[in-house]
Write a protein that holds these residues in place. Structure first.
Motif, PDB file in Angstrom:
ATOM      1  N   LYS A   1       1.086  -1.565   0.401  1.00 41.44           N
ATOM      2  CA  LYS A   1      -0.514   0.102   0.171  1.00 41.44           C
ATOM      3  C   LYS A   1       0.457   1.095  -0.147  1.00 41.44           C
ATOM      4  O   LYS A   1       1.548   1.308   0.777  1.00 41.44           O
ATOM      5  CB  LYS A   1      -0.509  -0.128   1.546  1.00 41.44           C
ATOM      6  N   LEU A   2       0.581   2.238  -0.775  1.00 40.63           N
ATOM      7  CA  LEU A   2       1.131   3.407  -0.954  1.00 40.63           C
ATOM      8  C   LEU A   2       0.585   4.919  -0.557  1.00 40.63           C
ATOM      9  O   LEU A   2      -0.289   4.656  -1.171  1.00 40.63           O
ATOM     10  CB  LEU A   2       1.525   3.752  -2.522  1.00 40.63           C
ATOM     11  N   PRO A   3       0.631   4.758   0.747  1.00 40.18           N
ATOM     12  CA  PRO A   3       0.084   5.980   1.462  1.00 40.18           C
ATOM     13  C   PRO A   3      -0.353   7.846   0.893  1.00 40.18           C
ATOM     14  O   PRO A   3       1.889   8.175   0.061  1.00 40.18           O
ATOM     15  CB  PRO A   3       0.797   6.928   2.657  1.00 40.18           C
ATOM     16  N   ILE A   4      -0.736   8.848   0.304  1.00 37.03           N
ATOM     17  CA  ILE A   4      -0.401   9.607  -1.045  1.00 37.03           C
ATOM     18  C   ILE A   4      -1.023  10.848   0.310  1.00 37.03           C
ATOM     19  O   ILE A   4      -1.923  10.877  -0.171  1.00 37.03           O
ATOM     20  CB  ILE A   4      -1.246   9.319  -2.049  1.00 37.03           C
ATOM     21  N   PRO A   5      -0.111  11.454   0.857  1.00 39.45           N
ATOM     22  CA  PRO A   5      -0.492  12.866   1.965  1.00 39.45           C
ATOM     23  C   PRO A   5      -1.234  13.304   0.749  1.00 39.45           C
ATOM     24  O   PRO A   5      -0.833  14.189   0.090  1.00 39.45           O
ATOM     25  CB  PRO A   5       0.634  13.239   1.550  1.00 39.45           C
ATOM     26  N   LEU A   6      -2.742  14.033   0.741  1.00 39.56           N
ATOM     27  CA  LEU A   6      -2.976  14.537   0.166  1.00 39.56           C
ATOM     28  C   LEU A   6      -3.143  16.614   0.783  1.00 39.56           C
ATOM     29  O   LEU A   6      -2.596  16.583   2.023  1.00 39.56           O
ATOM     30  CB  LEU A   6      -4.601  14.637   0.600  1.00 39.56           C
ATOM     31  N   ALA A   7      -3.481  17.803   0.019  1.00 47.07           N
ATOM     32  CA  ALA A   7      -3.476  19.306   0.562  1.00 47.07           C
ATOM     33  C   ALA A   7      -4.006  19.297   2.040  1.00 47.07           C
ATOM     34  O   ALA A   7      -3.174  19.800   2.770  1.00 47.07           O
ATOM     35  CB  ALA A   7      -3.371  19.585  -1.017  1.00 47.07           C
ATOM     36  N   ASP A   8      -5.368  18.530   1.454  1.00 47.36           N
ATOM     37  CA  ASP A   8      -5.879  19.163   2.943  1.00 47.36           C
ATOM     38  C   ASP A   8      -4.982  18.667   4.285  1.00 47.36           C
ATOM     39  O   ASP A   8      -6.823  18.351   5.292  1.00 47.36           O
ATOM     40  CB  ASP A   8      -7.537  18.728   2.802  1.00 47.36           C
ATOM     41  N   GLY A   9      -4.274  17.927   4.281  1.00 41.66           N
ATOM     42  CA  GLY A   9      -4.305  17.011   5.458  1.00 41.66           C
ATOM     43  C   GLY A   9      -4.497  15.759   5.747  1.00 41.66           C
ATOM     44  O   GLY A   9      -3.986  14.517   5.987  1.00 41.66           O
ATOM     45  N   ARG A  10      -5.655  15.203   4.199  1.00 41.22           N
ATOM     46  CA  ARG A  10      -5.802  13.614   4.771  1.00 41.22           C
ATOM     47  C   ARG A  10      -4.751  12.691   4.664  1.00 41.22           C
ATOM     48  O   ARG A  10      -3.703  12.861   3.293  1.00 41.22           O
ATOM     49  CB  ARG A  10      -7.222  13.282   3.978  1.00 41.22           C
ATOM     50  N   THR A  11      -5.126  11.483   4.295  1.00 40.84           N
ATOM     51  CA  THR A  11      -4.277  10.397   3.487  1.00 40.84           C
ATOM     52  C   THR A  11      -5.130   9.414   2.856  1.00 40.84           C
ATOM     53  O   THR A  11      -6.176   8.995   2.831  1.00 40.84           O
ATOM     54  CB  THR A  11      -3.295   9.649   4.015  1.00 40.84           C
ATOM     55  N   PHE A  12      -4.614  10.033   1.118  1.00 36.40           N
ATOM     56  CA  PHE A  12      -5.388   8.698   0.552  1.00 36.40           C
ATOM     57  C   PHE A  12      -3.967   7.040   0.455  1.00 36.40           C
ATOM     58  O   PHE A  12      -2.733   7.838   0.359  1.00 36.40           O
ATOM     59  CB  PHE A  12      -5.707   8.897  -0.828  1.00 36.40           C
ATOM     60  N   THR A  13      -5.371   6.239   0.596  1.00 35.22           N
ATOM     61  CA  THR A  13      -4.299   4.847   0.610  1.00 35.22           C
ATOM     62  C   THR A  13      -4.375   3.945  -1.117  1.00 35.22           C
ATOM     63  O   THR A  13      -5.868   3.781  -1.213  1.00 35.22           O
ATOM     64  CB  THR A  13      -3.917   4.042   1.253  1.00 35.22           C
ATOM     65  N   LEU A  14      -3.344   3.991  -1.487  1.00 30.79           N
ATOM     66  CA  LEU A  14      -3.246   3.183  -3.507  1.00 30.79           C
ATOM     67  C   LEU A  14      -2.437   2.162  -3.047  1.00 30.79           C
ATOM     68  O   LEU A  14      -1.973   2.183  -2.400  1.00 30.79           O
ATOM     69  CB  LEU A  14      -3.328   4.079  -4.021  1.00 30.79           C
ATOM     70  N   ASP A  15      -3.139   0.703  -3.375  1.00 26.56           N
ATOM     71  CA  ASP A  15      -3.548  -0.520  -2.679  1.00 26.56           C
ATOM     72  C   ASP A  15      -2.616  -1.130  -4.091  1.00 26.56           C
ATOM     73  O   ASP A  15      -3.002  -1.049  -4.722  1.00 26.56           O
ATOM     74  CB  ASP A  15      -4.566  -1.299  -2.625  1.00 26.56           C
ATOM     75  N   LEU A  16      -0.909  -0.629  -4.084  1.00 31.32           N
ATOM     76  CA  LEU A  16      -0.740  -1.322  -4.945  1.00 31.32           C
ATOM     77  C   LEU A  16       0.021  -3.057  -5.786  1.00 31.32           C
ATOM     78  O   LEU A  16       0.045  -3.319  -6.997  1.00 31.32           O
ATOM     79  CB  LEU A  16       1.077  -0.749  -5.000  1.00 31.32           C
ATOM     80  N   ASN A  17      -1.176  -3.457  -4.850  1.00 26.68           N
ATOM     81  CA  ASN A  17      -1.485  -5.203  -5.676  1.00 26.68           C
ATOM     82  C   ASN A  17      -2.251  -5.811  -6.195  1.00 26.68           C
ATOM     83  O   ASN A  17      -2.856  -6.333  -6.533  1.00 26.68           O
ATOM     84  CB  ASN A  17      -1.506  -5.811  -4.411  1.00 26.68           C
ATOM     85  N   GLU A  18      -3.288  -4.520  -6.407  1.00 27.06           N
ATOM     86  CA  GLU A  18      -4.273  -4.117  -6.114  1.00 27.06           C
ATOM     87  C   GLU A  18      -4.668  -3.727  -8.211  1.00 27.06           C
ATOM     88  O   GLU A  18      -6.254  -3.386  -8.671  1.00 27.06           O
ATOM     89  CB  GLU A  18      -5.671  -3.871  -5.275  1.00 27.06           C
ATOM     90  N   LEU A  19      -3.477  -2.918  -8.182  1.00 23.88           N
ATOM     91  CA  LEU A  19      -4.102  -2.401  -9.754  1.00 23.88           C
ATOM     92  C   LEU A  19      -4.401  -2.844 -10.429  1.00 23.88           C
ATOM     93  O   LEU A  19      -3.843  -3.984 -11.103  1.00 23.88           O
ATOM     94  CB  LEU A  19      -2.991  -1.393 -10.509  1.00 23.88           C
ATOM     95  N   PRO A  20      -4.703  -2.787 -11.834  1.00 23.90           N
ATOM     96  CA  PRO A  20      -5.494  -3.387 -13.150  1.00 23.90           C
ATOM     97  C   PRO A  20      -4.053  -4.029 -13.998  1.00 23.90           C
ATOM     98  O   PRO A  20      -3.223  -2.792 -13.889  1.00 23.90           O
ATOM     99  CB  PRO A  20      -6.164  -2.602 -13.668  1.00 23.90           C
ATOM    100  N   ARG A  21      -3.681  -4.548 -14.176  1.00 22.78           N
ATOM    101  CA  ARG A  21      -3.070  -5.361 -15.065  1.00 22.78           C
ATOM    102  C   ARG A  21      -3.516  -6.029 -16.801  1.00 22.78           C
ATOM    103  O   ARG A  21      -4.024  -6.211 -16.694  1.00 22.78           O
ATOM    104  CB  ARG A  21      -2.182  -6.194 -14.831  1.00 22.78           C
TER     105      ARG A  21
END
Length: 54
Positions: free
Chosen positions: A32-52
């Protein structure tokens, strides 16, 4: 930027008026890749679930 053919995600950080100072490359399937957002929240992108491509 998500590139399913290279199976990687490039996260651009530290924006400036003309672009970004840094870019970090993460391979598919590395958790999982945590991505900090400008408003202080964090979006988590699951790199194991991306389409191929098939």
């Amino acid at each position: 930027m998500v590139d399913p053919y290279a199976q990687e995600v490039v996260l651009h950080t530290q924006p400036t008026g003309t672009g970004y100072i840094a870019a970090h490359t993460h391979k598919y399937g590395t958790g999982k890749l945590p991505i900090p957002l400008a408003d202080g929240r964090t979006f988590t992108l699951d790199l194991n679930e991306l389409p191929r491509p098939e």
